[in-house]
Design a protein around this motif. Structure first.
Motif, short mmCIF file in Angstrom:
data_model
loop_
_atom_site.label_atom_id
_atom_site.label_comp_id
_atom_site.label_asym_id
_atom_site.label_seq_id
_atom_site.Cartn_x
_atom_site.Cartn_y
_atom_site.Cartn_z
N THR A 161 -0.52 3.72 -2.14
CA THR A 161 -1.21 5.38 -1.79
C THR A 161 -0.64 6.31 -1.47
O THR A 161 -0.88 6.68 -2.25
CB THR A 161 -2.58 5.63 -0.63
OG1 THR A 161 -1.61 5.35 0.08
CG2 THR A 161 -3.62 3.95 -0.73
N GLY A 191 -5.15 6.06 -13.96
CA GLY A 191 -6.38 6.76 -13.56
C GLY A 191 -6.44 7.61 -15.44
O GLY A 191 -5.67 7.31 -16.25
N THR A 239 0.70 -1.29 0.16
CA THR A 239 -0.40 -0.15 0.12
C THR A 239 0.67 1.31 -0.18
O THR A 239 0.71 2.51 -0.18
CB THR A 239 -1.03 -0.10 1.14
OG1 THR A 239 0.41 0.09 2.47
CG2 THR A 239 -1.84 -1.08 1.29
N GLU A 240 2.64 0.97 -0.06
CA GLU A 240 3.02 2.17 0.11
C GLU A 240 4.92 2.49 -0.35
O GLU A 240 5.17 0.80 -0.03
CB GLU A 240 2.95 2.21 1.96
CG GLU A 240 3.87 4.05 2.41
CD GLU A 240 4.36 4.18 3.39
OE1 GLU A 240 5.11 5.67 4.08
OE2 GLU A 240 3.32 4.01 4.23
N GLU A 246 -7.11 12.69 -12.01
CA GLU A 246 -6.70 11.91 -10.91
C GLU A 246 -5.35 12.21 -10.91
O GLU A 246 -4.89 12.44 -9.38
CB GLU A 246 -6.76 10.15 -11.20
CG GLU A 246 -8.49 9.97 -10.72
CD GLU A 246 -8.52 8.84 -10.65
OE1 GLU A 246 -9.46 7.74 -10.68
OE2 GLU A 246 -8.33 7.82 -12.10
N PRO A 265 0.20 3.78 -10.06
CA PRO A 265 -1.30 2.93 -10.41
C PRO A 265 -2.10 4.34 -9.89
O PRO A 265 -1.67 5.67 -9.11
CB PRO A 265 -1.35 1.99 -9.11
CG PRO A 265 -0.76 2.47 -8.31
CD PRO A 265 0.63 2.87 -8.95
N GLY A 266 -3.30 3.84 -10.19
CA GLY A 266 -4.25 5.41 -9.64
C GLY A 266 -4.89 5.29 -8.70
O GLY A 266 -5.83 6.34 -8.35
N THR A 267 -4.56 4.89 -7.39
CA THR A 267 -4.32 4.55 -6.44
C THR A 267 -3.89 5.28 -5.30
O THR A 267 -4.19 5.72 -4.46
CB THR A 267 -4.58 2.99 -5.57
OG1 THR A 267 -3.42 2.59 -6.37
CG2 THR A 267 -5.63 2.04 -5.88
N VAL A 268 -2.59 5.77 -6.03
CA VAL A 268 -1.94 6.45 -5.48
C VAL A 268 -1.55 8.25 -5.42
O VAL A 268 -2.54 8.76 -6.55
CB VAL A 268 0.00 6.49 -6.37
CG1 VAL A 268 0.59 8.28 -5.69
CG2 VAL A 268 0.63 5.51 -6.26
N THR A 269 -2.31 8.83 -4.84
CA THR A 269 -2.70 10.07 -3.97
C THR A 269 -1.82 11.21 -3.48
O THR A 269 -2.00 12.21 -3.40
CB THR A 269 -3.82 10.53 -2.87
OG1 THR A 269 -3.16 9.68 -2.09
CG2 THR A 269 -5.03 9.42 -3.29
N ASP A 287 -1.59 -1.63 -8.03
CA ASP A 287 -2.82 -1.24 -7.71
C ASP A 287 -2.91 -1.26 -6.32
O ASP A 287 -2.80 -2.59 -5.36
CB ASP A 287 -3.80 -1.63 -8.57
CG ASP A 287 -4.44 -1.24 -8.68
OD1 ASP A 287 -5.05 0.02 -8.16
OD2 ASP A 287 -5.93 -1.52 -8.20
N GLY A 288 -3.25 -0.15 -5.69
CA GLY A 288 -3.94 -0.40 -3.93
C GLY A 288 -2.01 0.25 -3.39
O GLY A 288 -3.04 1.23 -2.04
#
Length: 231
Positions: free
Chosen positions: A143, A186, A120-121, A190, A162-166, A140-141
């Protein structure tokens, strides 16, 4: 008594030799370094972090050419393989959920890394100064891509995000002078929403390819020749 003492000394010496198993800090984990240069981590659970101490294979760092993390390990400890200058490949199972900061710091010959799906990181400095790494796919996943995560990866040419990265941290891609293509799963909106820290000019100057269209899109719109409404 002398015989017991002698046996203890011999056993201690044997355990210190490459190619023989020695226990890591966790009771259920062990490591083995083979003569050809493969370091294997076995067992169940989390590897220790090495912020305040050194990994038990520290004196063999110049001999480690490949790292195999076996299924069952859930965390790769911070600074576990830093300064393994001869390390070329790493095998990481899907059981790994997190990788500690600077785990592969200055592994200058590292070329091949396939990250597990459960991450996740990407922690701070995870691949800092991995100067032979040419491409990476972030699963993917994830962030967050941490500070200096890929700092000075001078051979890095392409990366999939991935599009999950913020969030992409300070200097995450600083010094990535070969970076040309970034594949983002994404939308362009996004991508624009990602909080990108300073000293990431190489990332921002790369070709950004998005795989999704912003807003509603007609299916197979590229095949349409003409359209209208029915009356």
């Amino acid at each position: 008594m002398k015989k017991l003492l002698s046996l203890a000394i011999v056993l201690a010496l044997l355990l210190s030799l490459p190619g023989l198993c020695a226990f890591a800090d966790g009771d259920s984990l062990s490591w083995t370094l083979y003569k050809q240069g493969t370091l294997t981590i076995s067992g169940k659970g989390e590897m220790p972090d090495y912020h305040e101490t050194v990994a038990p294979w520290d004196k063999y760092t110049d001999e480690i050419k490949a790292v195999v993390i076996e299924d069952g390990i859930t965390h790769i400890g911070s600074e576990s393989f830093e300064y393994c200058f001869e390390l070329k490949s790493v095998s990481i199972p899907d059981s790994v959920e997190s990788i500690g900061s600077a785990a592969f710091f200055r592994c200058g010959r590292l070329k091949d890394v396939e990250l597990p799906d459960g991450l996740t990181e990407i922690a701070d400095q995870t691949f800092d100064h991995c100067e032979s790494l040419k491409s990476i796919v972030i699963p993917d996943g994830v962030t967050e891509i941490g500070e200096a995560a890929f700092n000075c990866c001078s051979a890095l040419e392409e990366i999939s995000i991935p599009g999950t990265v913020t969030e992409i941290g300070y200097s995450a891609f600083n010094g990535c002078k070969a970076l040309k293509d970034v594949y983002f799963s994404g939308t362009s909106g996004e991508w624009e929403d990602i909080e990108i820290g300073s000293y990431n000019k190489r990332l921002l100057d790369a070709n950004i390819y998005v795989s999704k269209i912003d807003g509603a899109a007609q299916k197979n719109s590229g095949d349409i020749v003409a359209s209208g409404t029915l009356k």
